[in-house]
Design a protein around this motif. Structure first.
Motif: not given
Length: 434
Positions: A351, A368-372, A374-376, A380, A384
């Motif tokens: 994650s 950082l939270i992985r961008p994928e 956050r996207a999925s 909200e 970070d």
């Protein structure tokens, strides 16, 4: 410690609202400051509800121990005995105790909303078939939210009730904790705090129901102090001595020196303590108990990211003022370029991603939270954090030296060749990325 200290500390960390309670020498002391919300402000008092986050895990573990006392659950029985529907990627087996001391090998958790129905936990267990495994069962502690949600499913299957109903009947009602709630409909009829992130309201107020066993309780500090006082009692048939026995050692961790059953165990200035912290979306809680001194302190705050250092400052002041116990962060070693080069680089888990940069005069850690992810995510996620300066300690350990997580400790892992292969942060494992 008085209200002036709470007000000054809240101003230092820009905390909109906070509440504190202390039990010492048979007396309760309550302090409060600020408001429940910057948008719809009401004064905070000892009856204001705050989300407790992972402090809820102490309730889940104690409910399991109540079932142990009733001879309906065994700590050393396989979890499959109580949750036969559980499926994992390697078909592994682990015990109830290994769930409650975070040594099951399950990763932190899933980010799937399984709804608000009574089947939320059952559906969550179905999602665990996709959960990454971070080590062999019993190998080492790795903090797992899903592990405690799975413990909640044990409670459901054994009692035939929902997790929330079972905890209410096993613990909350017998203890008279009438201001401790899981149900949002119950919370909204009372005065409650909302979370904030850097001055803005944090939404959603709470995440999905399946996370309740690991972090879903809302309670007042008065009820939380009553919970602490219960754990200073004889346990009403629950074996509190068993809960306080070290079952898994922790290395380089400000969470504690070891884990018992649901509690982090730590020696501070020669005094043994049990405790647990918790964070929700912009709300933070800290509970610390000193059984041998009949002492407890709780602190809650409704602002991120600095609710954690606020609570830490309050707990440390309470320990010093009431017990003469001093809790200090370790001093990092002087900067060493060759040591810094060994640990600098990228790390990650399912994650989050971590980068440790060598500035030439010090080390800086960013997570950082992985961008994928956050996207999925269906809700909200918190923002970070800015990078944190860090310093190395002896024995491949480190400490964060400034920012919201100042004092947070961890350690690096090495392979047989001596190469750094991973880093531990807040009980979670990050593997090195080449």
């Amino acid at each position: 410690m008085d209200n002036d200290f709470i007000a000054r500390t809240a101003a230092r960390f820009a905390i909109p609202g906070a509440a504190v309670a202390v039990f010492h020498e048979g007396r309760e002391h309550y302090l409060s400051h600020g408001v429940t919300s910057v948008e719809n402000p009401l004064p905070v008092n000892e009856d204001t509800l705050f989300l407790l986050g992972s402090v809820t895990k102490t309730y889940t573990a104690t409910a399991i121990m109540r079932l142990v006392a009733q001879e309906r659950v065994s700590l050393d029985a396989p979890v499959h005995e109580y949750v036969p529907e559980l499926r994992l990627v390697d078909g592994r087996s682990f015990t109830v105790r290994q769930l409650l001391n975070h040594t099951s090998g399950l990763d932190w958790g899933t980010l799937v909303d399984t709804g608000e129905g009574d089947d939320a936990l059952a559906r969550h267990v179905g999602e665990l078939a996709t959960l990454k495994l971070v080590g062999a069962a019993g190998e080492r502690p790795s903090y797992s939210q899903s592990g405690f949600n799975l413990a909640g499913r044990i409670i459901e299957n054994v009692t035939g009730q929902t997790y929330e109903q079972a905890v209410t009947s096993l613990l909350l009602e017998p203890l008279g904790l009438g201001n401790t709630h899981f149900d949002r409909d119950a919370v909204m009829t009372r005065r409650f705090a909302v979370g904030h992130e850097k001055g803005e309201i944090a939404r959603p107020w709470r995440h999905w129901r399946a996370g309740n066993p690991g972090g879903g309780i809302a309670a007042s500090v008065a009820d939380l102090l009553a919970w602490a006082r219960f754990h200073l009692s004889d346990g009403d048939g629950i074996d509190f001595t068993e809960m306080r026995k070290p079952t898994a050692s922790l290395r380089g961790s400000n969470l504690g020196d070891a884990i018992g059953v649901g509690w982090f165990l730590r020696e501070i200035d020669g005094v043994r303590t049990i405790g647990h912290g918790g964070s929700s979306n912009g709300q933070f809680a800290e509970l610390l108990i000193v059984p041998e001194r009949g002492f407890a302190v709780v602190s809650v705050a409704n602002q991120g990211p600095d609710g954690i250092p606020f609570n830490q400052a309050v707990v440390r002041r309470a320990l010093e003022d009431h017990l003469g116990v001093v809790d200090r962060d370790p001093e990092p070693l002087p900067y060493n370029a060759s040591k810094a080069a060994e640990v600098a680089g990228g790390y990650g888990n399912d994650s989050m991603v971590m980068t440790i940069d060598d500035t030439g005069s010090g080390l800086v850690l960013e997570v950082l939270i992985r961008p994928e992810i956050r996207a999925s995510a269906e809700v909200e996620l918190p923002a970070d954090h800015a990078p944190f300066p860090m310093g190395l300690l002896p024995r491949d350990e480190y400490v964060i030296t400034d920012g919201a997580f100042a004092g947070q400790r961890g350690f690096f892992s090495r392979n047989a060749s001596g190469e750094v292969t991973g880093v531990d942060l807040a009980g979670r494992t990050f593997g090195r990325v080449r």
